[in-house]
Motif scaffolding. Structure first.
Motif, mmCIF file in Angstrom:
data_model
loop_
_atom_site.group_PDB
_atom_site.id
_atom_site.type_symbol
_atom_site.label_atom_id
_atom_site.label_comp_id
_atom_site.label_asym_id
_atom_site.label_seq_id
_atom_site.Cartn_x
_atom_site.Cartn_y
_atom_site.Cartn_z
ATOM 1 N N VAL A 190 0.838 -1.201 0.000
ATOM 2 C CA VAL A 190 0.000 0.000 0.000
ATOM 3 C C VAL A 190 0.877 1.257 0.000
ATOM 4 O O VAL A 190 0.621 2.214 -0.739
ATOM 5 C CB VAL A 190 -0.939 0.012 1.219
ATOM 6 C CG1 VAL A 190 -1.731 1.316 1.292
ATOM 7 C CG2 VAL A 190 -1.893 -1.177 1.164
ATOM 8 N N LEU A 191 1.932 1.247 0.805
ATOM 9 C CA LEU A 191 2.782 2.430 0.951
ATOM 10 C C LEU A 191 3.625 2.687 -0.289
ATOM 11 O O LEU A 191 3.790 3.841 -0.721
ATOM 12 C CB LEU A 191 3.678 2.258 2.177
ATOM 13 C CG LEU A 191 4.622 3.406 2.507
ATOM 14 C CD1 LEU A 191 3.841 4.682 2.790
ATOM 15 C CD2 LEU A 191 5.482 3.040 3.718
ATOM 16 N N LEU A 192 4.196 1.630 -0.868
ATOM 17 C CA LEU A 192 5.119 1.801 -1.987
ATOM 18 C C LEU A 192 4.492 2.549 -3.168
ATOM 19 O O LEU A 192 5.062 3.540 -3.640
ATOM 20 C CB LEU A 192 5.655 0.433 -2.425
ATOM 21 C CG LEU A 192 6.565 0.417 -3.647
ATOM 22 C CD1 LEU A 192 7.786 1.291 -3.440
ATOM 23 C CD2 LEU A 192 6.977 -1.015 -3.986
ATOM 24 N N PRO A 193 3.326 2.126 -3.686
ATOM 25 C CA PRO A 193 2.760 2.876 -4.808
ATOM 26 C C PRO A 193 2.393 4.309 -4.454
ATOM 27 O O PRO A 193 2.457 5.199 -5.303
ATOM 28 C CB PRO A 193 1.537 2.055 -5.219
ATOM 29 C CG PRO A 193 1.231 1.182 -4.058
ATOM 30 C CD PRO A 193 2.526 0.926 -3.363
ATOM 31 N N GLN A 194 2.014 4.540 -3.198
ATOM 32 C CA GLN A 194 1.742 5.914 -2.766
ATOM 33 C C GLN A 194 2.972 6.794 -2.956
ATOM 34 O O GLN A 194 2.884 7.907 -3.484
ATOM 35 C CB GLN A 194 1.340 5.940 -1.292
ATOM 36 C CG GLN A 194 -0.080 5.556 -0.979
ATOM 37 C CD GLN A 194 -0.390 5.832 0.480
ATOM 38 O OE1 GLN A 194 0.393 5.508 1.369
ATOM 39 N NE2 GLN A 194 -1.515 6.446 0.737
ATOM 40 N N VAL A 195 4.112 6.299 -2.499
ATOM 41 C CA VAL A 195 5.338 7.090 -2.563
ATOM 42 C C VAL A 195 5.816 7.229 -4.001
ATOM 43 O O VAL A 195 6.243 8.309 -4.428
ATOM 44 C CB VAL A 195 6.429 6.460 -1.676
ATOM 45 C CG1 VAL A 195 7.758 7.209 -1.834
ATOM 46 C CG2 VAL A 195 5.997 6.472 -0.221
#
Length: 354
Positions: free
Chosen positions: A152-157
């Motif tokens: 979830v975090l990786l694509p956000q960043v």
């Protein structure tokens, strides 16, 4: 495999060995670098003189690029930056977001700046200050960690910044590398997987504890230092969770005094570091004292081999790791698995089998 990460730092493979305190010393870092990955030397548990000596030892063992990990909130961070610059280290990484001034000082000297973050807003901040790349760690990662999963975090960043993003938290093989690349990352960073290699200086008995662990044996606790910390669940961790605050603080003060002697820090420097740790966090002074205790608890296991007296930071991947390859064998395996995984992907528009 060439990516924005390999071009930026000059390594052969888009793989980073993270800077783990008491673990990422000259032997492991140079072995990772010689294998074509980016090895990161952990400096937080070293005095400045020890850091300089460790950098020189790594350089005597490898001609490949490597980095040094710093605590951005340490009272002597400026001195450590000076050593990195003077010794010609290629990469500076940070466990916490460094200040704009530290980033500028390093970049002016030609050092590549790669902070580690656990939230999109932190990535956006360091990118706006001039960071060259960012390592983003999801909640699966070992040590201090957050609540948001890497997926979830990786694509956000990746969507939020226009600098290379390195994925951390939950990676141990080539399939994970391909998945990270599919999300838009420029590579992966691994800590626990490099800890569990034959090049790691962690005592064999401690490695065996890691290898015996299942994914259910890895927990997140705040009992060690007041912050969410992912580690192996052991009788010591359970006793810390059961202990009253007064008893925990007494242990913390004793161990903090021991760390002061090892690190060369004065009590005033430790207090300044404690103030820095509190900044931006809702930490009580008792939690700050517990945090000062953490390096000694880690040392007891990672250096002294006392699994009964120390804590063992661990990513969730410890539960699926079963062997102790050399760094060269590990990196070669990861890259071979990545090529195989890429080759097995269906071509766009191709009919699926069956």
């Amino acid at each position: 495999m060439e990516t924005a990460l390999t071009r930026l730092v000059g390594v052969r493979h888009p793989v980073v060995q993270t800077g783990m305190g008491w673990v990422a010393g000259p032997r492991l870092v140079s072995a990772a670098a010689n294998a074509g990955a980016l090895g990161i030397l952990a400096s937080a548990t070293m005095t400045p003189d020890q850091l300089r000596a460790a950098i020189r030892e790594v350089r005597s063992r490898t001609g490949a690029p490597f980095g040094v990990n710093l605590r951005a909130d340490a009272g002597d961070a400026g001195e450590r930056v000076r050593i990195i610059v003077e010794e010609g280290v290629r990469v500076a990484s940070f466990a916490l977001a460094p200040s704009r001034e530290l980033i500028g000082r390093l970049k002016d000297a030609g050092v590549v700046v790669v902070p580690s973050v656990g939230a999109r807003r932190h990535a956006e901040k360091v990118a706006s200050w001039g960071a060259d790349a960012v390592i983003v760690q999801g909640g699966e990662g070992g040590g201090h960690t957050g609540e948001v999963a890497t997926t979830v975090l990786l694509p956000q960043v990746v969507d939020a910044v226009d600098i290379p993003v390195v994925a951390a938290g939950g990676f141990h093989d080539g399939r994970g590398l391909v998945a990270a690349l599919a999300y838009g990352a420029a590579g992966i960073a691994m800590g626990t997987r490099f800890l569990l290699t034959s090049d790691s200086t962690v005592p064999d008995a401690v490695k065996e504890r890691y290898l015996a662990a299942t994914v259910k044996d890895i927990t997140v606790t705040t009992a060690v230092d007041g912050l969410p910390h992912r580690m192996l669940r052991t009788p010591l961790v359970e006793s810390l969770e059961r202990a009253g605050r007064a008893r925990a603080l007494l242990r913390a003060v004793r161990r903090a005094a021991g760390f002061r002697g090892l690190s060369g820090l004065t009590w005033s420097q430790m207090v300044r570091d404690g103030l820095a740790m509190r900044h931006g966090r809702d930490l009580s002074w008792s939690q700050v004292l517990l945090a000062a205790n953490t390096p000694m608890l880690l040392k007891s296991a990672m250096v002294d081999g006392r699994t009964d007296l120390g804590v063992m930071a661990a990513g969730q991947v410890a539960g699926v790791i079963e062997d102790l390859p050399s760094c060269a064998e590990l990196v070669d395996r990861v890259m071979a698995e990545a090529r195989e995984a890429l080759g097995a992907l269906p071509a766009p528009g191709a009919a699926s089998p069956g």
